[in-house]
Design a protein around this motif. Structure first.
Motif, PDB file in Angstrom:
ATOM      1  N   ILE A 400      31.254  51.378  -4.359  1.00  0.00           N
ATOM      2  CA  ILE A 400      31.966  50.344  -5.125  1.00  0.00           C
ATOM      3  C   ILE A 400      33.792  50.159  -4.630  1.00  0.00           C
ATOM      4  CG2 ILE A 400      32.450  49.361  -7.305  1.00  0.00           C
ATOM      5  CD1 ILE A 400      30.131  50.785  -8.410  1.00  0.00           C
ATOM      6  N   CYS A 401      34.233  50.794  -4.586  1.00  0.00           N
ATOM      7  CA  CYS A 401      35.608  51.144  -4.501  1.00  0.00           C
ATOM      8  C   CYS A 401      35.662  50.439  -3.753  1.00  0.00           C
ATOM      9  CB  CYS A 401      36.429  52.209  -4.316  1.00  0.00           C
ATOM     10  SG  CYS A 401      37.066  52.678  -6.569  1.00  0.00           S
ATOM     11  N   LEU A 402      34.907  50.611  -2.343  1.00  0.00           N
ATOM     12  CA  LEU A 402      35.355  49.969  -0.773  1.00  0.00           C
ATOM     13  C   LEU A 402      35.185  48.966  -0.401  1.00  0.00           C
ATOM     14  CD1 LEU A 402      33.605  53.414   1.493  1.00  0.00           C
ATOM     15  CD2 LEU A 402      35.889  52.174   1.538  1.00  0.00           C
ATOM     16  N   GLN A 403      34.205  48.557  -1.202  1.00  0.00           N
ATOM     17  CA  GLN A 403      33.089  47.352  -0.935  1.00  0.00           C
ATOM     18  C   GLN A 403      34.325  45.943  -1.730  1.00  0.00           C
ATOM     19  OE1 GLN A 403      29.505  46.019  -2.839  1.00  0.00           O
ATOM     20  NE2 GLN A 403      29.578  44.108  -2.765  1.00  0.00           N
ATOM     21  N   TYR A 404      35.136  46.359  -3.138  1.00  0.00           N
ATOM     22  CA  TYR A 404      35.974  45.911  -3.755  1.00  0.00           C
ATOM     23  C   TYR A 404      37.062  45.504  -3.255  1.00  0.00           C
ATOM     24  CZ  TYR A 404      39.056  44.850  -7.612  1.00  0.00           C
ATOM     25  OH  TYR A 404      40.667  44.131  -8.431  1.00  0.00           O
ATOM     26  N   VAL A 405      37.569  46.714  -2.186  1.00  0.00           N
ATOM     27  CA  VAL A 405      38.961  46.477  -1.533  1.00  0.00           C
ATOM     28  C   VAL A 405      38.190  44.900  -0.005  1.00  0.00           C
ATOM     29  CG1 VAL A 405      40.240  47.234   0.694  1.00  0.00           C
ATOM     30  CG2 VAL A 405      39.835  48.657  -2.170  1.00  0.00           C
ATOM     31  N   THR A 406      37.542  45.200   0.123  1.00  0.00           N
ATOM     32  CA  THR A 406      36.625  44.293   1.019  1.00  0.00           C
ATOM     33  C   THR A 406      37.226  43.262   1.067  1.00  0.00           C
ATOM     34  OG1 THR A 406      35.566  46.306   2.457  1.00  0.00           O
ATOM     35  CG2 THR A 406      34.797  43.541   2.783  1.00  0.00           C
ATOM     36  N   GLU A 407      36.537  42.956  -0.380  1.00  0.00           N
ATOM     37  CA  GLU A 407      36.169  41.838  -0.546  1.00  0.00           C
ATOM     38  C   GLU A 407      37.255  40.898  -0.925  1.00  0.00           C
ATOM     39  OE1 GLU A 407      33.488  42.177  -3.696  1.00  0.00           O
ATOM     40  OE2 GLU A 407      31.424  42.251  -2.230  1.00  0.00           O
ATOM     41  N   ASN A 408      38.419  41.848  -1.407  1.00  0.00           N
ATOM     42  CA  ASN A 408      39.695  41.021  -2.117  1.00  0.00           C
ATOM     43  C   ASN A 408      40.877  40.788  -0.817  1.00  0.00           C
ATOM     44  OD1 ASN A 408      39.954  40.325  -5.197  1.00  0.00           O
ATOM     45  ND2 ASN A 408      38.170  42.463  -4.183  1.00  0.00           N
ATOM     46  N   GLN A 409      40.380  41.411   0.152  1.00  0.00           N
ATOM     47  CA  GLN A 409      41.430  41.333   1.036  1.00  0.00           C
ATOM     48  C   GLN A 409      41.368  39.403   1.306  1.00  0.00           C
ATOM     49  OE1 GLN A 409      40.761  43.278   4.863  1.00  0.00           O
ATOM     50  NE2 GLN A 409      40.098  45.094   3.819  1.00  0.00           N
ATOM     51  N   GLY A 410      42.585  38.680   2.667  1.00  0.00           N
ATOM     52  CA  GLY A 410      42.905  37.607   2.903  1.00  0.00           C
ATOM     53  C   GLY A 410      44.084  36.762   2.147  1.00  0.00           C
ATOM     54  N   ALA A 411      45.214  37.015   1.131  1.00  0.00           N
ATOM     55  CA  ALA A 411      45.960  36.721   0.813  1.00  0.00           C
ATOM     56  C   ALA A 411      46.568  36.697   1.459  1.00  0.00           C
ATOM     57  CB  ALA A 411      46.338  37.241  -0.204  1.00  0.00           C
ATOM     58  N   THR A 412      46.847  37.270   2.702  1.00  0.00           N
ATOM     59  CA  THR A 412      48.661  37.133   3.335  1.00  0.00           C
ATOM     60  C   THR A 412      48.297  35.563   4.477  1.00  0.00           C
ATOM     61  OG1 THR A 412      48.782  39.526   2.708  1.00  0.00           O
ATOM     62  CG2 THR A 412      49.164  38.230   4.838  1.00  0.00           C
ATOM     63  N   GLU A 413      46.889  35.979   4.607  1.00  0.00           N
ATOM     64  CA  GLU A 413      46.471  34.457   5.902  1.00  0.00           C
ATOM     65  C   GLU A 413      46.839  33.164   4.723  1.00  0.00           C
ATOM     66  OE1 GLU A 413      46.354  34.886   8.680  1.00  0.00           O
ATOM     67  OE2 GLU A 413      46.983  36.975   8.781  1.00  0.00           O
ATOM     68  N   ARG A 414      45.953  33.077   3.075  1.00  0.00           N
ATOM     69  CA  ARG A 414      46.221  31.652   2.725  1.00  0.00           C
ATOM     70  C   ARG A 414      47.568  31.532   2.863  1.00  0.00           C
ATOM     71  NH1 ARG A 414      41.057  34.247   0.611  1.00  0.00           N
ATOM     72  NH2 ARG A 414      42.542  36.042  -0.845  1.00  0.00           N
ATOM     73  N   ILE A 415      48.426  32.433   2.402  1.00  0.00           N
ATOM     74  CA  ILE A 415      49.915  32.051   2.395  1.00  0.00           C
ATOM     75  C   ILE A 415      50.696  31.726   3.608  1.00  0.00           C
ATOM     76  CG2 ILE A 415      52.390  33.160   0.934  1.00  0.00           C
ATOM     77  CD1 ILE A 415      50.605  35.493  -0.169  1.00  0.00           C
ATOM     78  N   ILE A 416      50.610  32.350   4.575  1.00  0.00           N
ATOM     79  CA  ILE A 416      50.437  31.693   6.146  1.00  0.00           C
ATOM     80  C   ILE A 416      50.460  30.836   5.629  1.00  0.00           C
ATOM     81  CG2 ILE A 416      51.272  32.489   8.316  1.00  0.00           C
ATOM     82  CD1 ILE A 416      52.648  34.204   6.047  1.00  0.00           C
ATOM     83  N   SER A 417      48.841  30.208   6.204  1.00  0.00           N
ATOM     84  CA  SER A 417      49.068  29.119   6.498  1.00  0.00           C
ATOM     85  C   SER A 417      49.568  27.795   5.814  1.00  0.00           C
ATOM     86  CB  SER A 417      47.457  29.129   5.946  1.00  0.00           C
ATOM     87  OG  SER A 417      46.285  29.951   6.464  1.00  0.00           O
ATOM     88  N   TYR A 418      49.910  28.496   3.919  1.00  0.00           N
ATOM     89  CA  TYR A 418      50.481  26.925   3.447  1.00  0.00           C
ATOM     90  C   TYR A 418      51.786  27.436   4.189  1.00  0.00           C
ATOM     91  CZ  TYR A 418      51.784  24.635  -0.655  1.00  0.00           C
ATOM     92  OH  TYR A 418      52.631  23.691  -1.595  1.00  0.00           O
ATOM     93  N   LEU A 419      52.224  28.108   4.311  1.00  0.00           N
ATOM     94  CA  LEU A 419      53.873  28.108   4.645  1.00  0.00           C
ATOM     95  C   LEU A 419      53.813  27.621   5.627  1.00  0.00           C
ATOM     96  CD1 LEU A 419      55.574  31.263   3.930  1.00  0.00           C
ATOM     97  CD2 LEU A 419      55.537  29.897   2.442  1.00  0.00           C
ATOM     98  N   LYS A 420      53.047  27.636   6.689  1.00  0.00           N
ATOM     99  CA  LYS A 420      53.048  26.701   8.415  1.00  0.00           C
ATOM    100  C   LYS A 420      53.164  25.770   7.877  1.00  0.00           C
ATOM    101  CE  LYS A 420      50.144  28.722  11.698  1.00  0.00           C
ATOM    102  NZ  LYS A 420      48.557  29.530  11.713  1.00  0.00           N
ATOM    103  N   GLU A 421      52.435  24.984   7.152  1.00  0.00           N
ATOM    104  CA  GLU A 421      51.608  23.384   6.950  1.00  0.00           C
ATOM    105  C   GLU A 421      53.672  23.298   6.738  1.00  0.00           C
ATOM    106  OE1 GLU A 421      49.667  21.396   7.154  1.00  0.00           O
ATOM    107  OE2 GLU A 421      48.730  22.863   8.556  1.00  0.00           O
ATOM    108  N   GLU A 422      53.600  23.775   5.138  1.00  0.00           N
ATOM    109  CA  GLU A 422      55.190  23.390   4.477  1.00  0.00           C
ATOM    110  C   GLU A 422      56.610  22.790   5.885  1.00  0.00           C
ATOM    111  OE1 GLU A 422      56.042  22.447   1.468  1.00  0.00           O
ATOM    112  OE2 GLU A 422      53.874  22.281   1.757  1.00  0.00           O
ATOM    113  N   LEU A 423      56.780  24.780   6.799  1.00  0.00           N
ATOM    114  CA  LEU A 423      57.461  24.105   7.200  1.00  0.00           C
ATOM    115  C   LEU A 423      57.555  23.551   8.550  1.00  0.00           C
ATOM    116  CD1 LEU A 423      58.644  28.420   6.976  1.00  0.00           C
ATOM    117  CD2 LEU A 423      59.307  26.554   5.697  1.00  0.00           C
ATOM    118  N   LYS A 424      56.201  23.027   8.903  1.00  0.00           N
ATOM    119  CA  LYS A 424      56.751  21.648  10.695  1.00  0.00           C
ATOM    120  C   LYS A 424      57.293  21.117  10.767  1.00  0.00           C
ATOM    121  CE  LYS A 424      50.954  21.275  10.828  1.00  0.00           C
ATOM    122  NZ  LYS A 424      49.614  20.946  10.940  1.00  0.00           N
TER     123      LYS A 424
END
Length: 424
Positions: A400-424
């Protein structure tokens, strides 16, 4: 840009009280510095902040991304974003500021930052001078800390301002009837990346619409650790083939519920105890609960015949979880629950106290899923830990713990994608 401050008036009394509170805090820190090591570092570390910034800026003329972290935990939470930011925007240099000495002292040499410094005390004059000297092109506050004058100065200078991995509960002052002054601090941010839907709902309930759910960057951070952990041959030798419990960030209050289990199981299983503080007095408070032999890691010469190990070092805990089978994480009987994700990412079921868990949504979510367990006394602690000695039960919680971590990854990429648009 939000650019709201020019059109809004604050009650002079609120600003006066805020300024008074900040100055009193600084005065108390100064008064206690001769007797308190942390207060001494807090004051001494801020004496030449502007000189350090000026020296840095004399050699660095390019754009600057400023990241602020309250302490060590917030720095670790923001580190994946800083690393990805550096990859995407190599022309930027990164400046990291800390409020707390515990964060600054542990990470002042970290290679991610071109400059690491203390955040000056939040006065209008300090904020103005900080921006004039540093000239940041972007500012990111990680999870906590809202300093009125610094946020207002960023807004007035039209500097893009972001909050990363923020989390809110109804108990925060922003959502109280008397919290209008503090709500304005939230409106200075161009965008707030929150961890969950509850936080997004709370922000929108007070009219803060420039927010989105990114998730928690700590999942990305702990996944990095699991992918390339530090190796400790002596710990691997100590653990051997025995089932191993690791106690992370232990406080004396935690030992009151753990001692019976540890004293009963010593010799049958291996137990690693990592005190939250490693000064001699604190370590002695931890070990005073033990009626069985133990060994201090700092003494060296570990063998697989030892059974109870006190990990009285700094910087080893997050990678040490790889050698254990389950974990107890301290802090939830007083200071606040410490990072459970470092253990969970290695597939360790986690046990902890039952106080203040609403501030740590991952703890409540994992309890519901069956990967974590909260306890309120020594008997309950023994019962839960004994259950986790059963291989099948522990394996189910681990999955359960391993699956929980896997399913909740990706916050960094979401933030960076937004910043890339803002800093164009």
């Amino acid at each position: 840009m939000s650019n709201l401050c020019g059109g809004l008036l604050f009650l002079p009394s609120m600003i006066f009280l805020y300024n008074l509170g900040v100055r009193l805090y600084a005065l108390l820190a100064k008064a206690s510095s001769p007797f308190n090591a942390k207060a001494k570092k807090f004051i001494k570390g801020r004496k030449n902040v502007f000189g350090e910034i000026r020296k840095y800026r004399s050699n660095e003329k390019g754009p600057v991304a400023w990241f602020h972290a309250a302490s060590l935990g917030e720095f670790e939470q923001g580190l994946p974003v800083m690393e990805r930011f550096k990859e995407e925007f190599p022309s930027y240099s990164i400046v990291v500021s800390f409020f707390s000495p515990s964060g600054y002292e542990h990470r002042k040499e970290h290679p991610i930052a071109n400059l690491t410094c203390y955040l000056p005390i939040d006065t209008k004059a300090n904020a103005k001078r900080f921006f004039e000297e540093l000239k940041p092109n972007l500012a990111c506050f990680i999870k906590y800390e809202y300093w009125f004058h610094f946020l207002k100065e960023a807004d007035q200078r039209s500097i893009p301002l972001f909050s990363i991995s923020a989390i809110f509960t109804p108990n925060h002052i922003f959502f109280k009837k008397y919290g209008s002054f503090y709500r304005q601090m939230l409106r200075y941010f161009d965008h707030t990346f929150v961890q969950n839907t509850k936080s997004e709902y709370l922000l929108k309930s007070i009219g803060v619409e420039n927010c989105s759910i990114s998730g928690d960057t700590r999942f990305d951070r702990v996944s990095q650790t699991v992918a390339s952990p530090e190796s400790y041959a002596d710990l691997e030798k100590f653990c051997g083939d025995k089932t191993t419990l690791i106690v992370g960030s232990a406080w004396p209050e935690d030992m009151t519920v753990l001692a019976d289990f540890i004293n009963a199981k010593s010799g049958e299983i291996n137990i690693i105890i990592a005190p939250h503080l490693i000064d001699r007095a604190h370590v002695e408070k931890i070990t005073s609960h033990l009626s069985v032999p133990f060994k201090l890691y700092s003494d060296g010469n570990l063998t697989n015949t030892d059974s109870v190990l006190i990990l009285n070092t700094i910087g080893m805990l997050s990678s040490s979880y790889q050698y254990a089978d389950f974990a107890y994480i301290g802090g939830a009987f007083g200071d606040g629950l410490h990072n459970i994700l470092e253990a969970v990412a290695f597939g360790l079921p986690v046990v902890f106290g039952n106080k203040g868990l609403e501030k740590f949504p991952e703890s409540e979510e994992l309890i519901t899923l069956g990967g974590a367990f909260s306890v309120e006394d020594a008997q309950q602690t023994q019962d839960v830990l004994n259950n986790l000695l059963i291989d099948g039960f522990r394996k189910g919680a681990s999955d359960i713990c391993l699956q929980y971590v896997t399913e909740n990854q990706g916050a960094t990429e979401r933030i960076i994608s937004y910043l890339k648009e803002e800093l164009k």
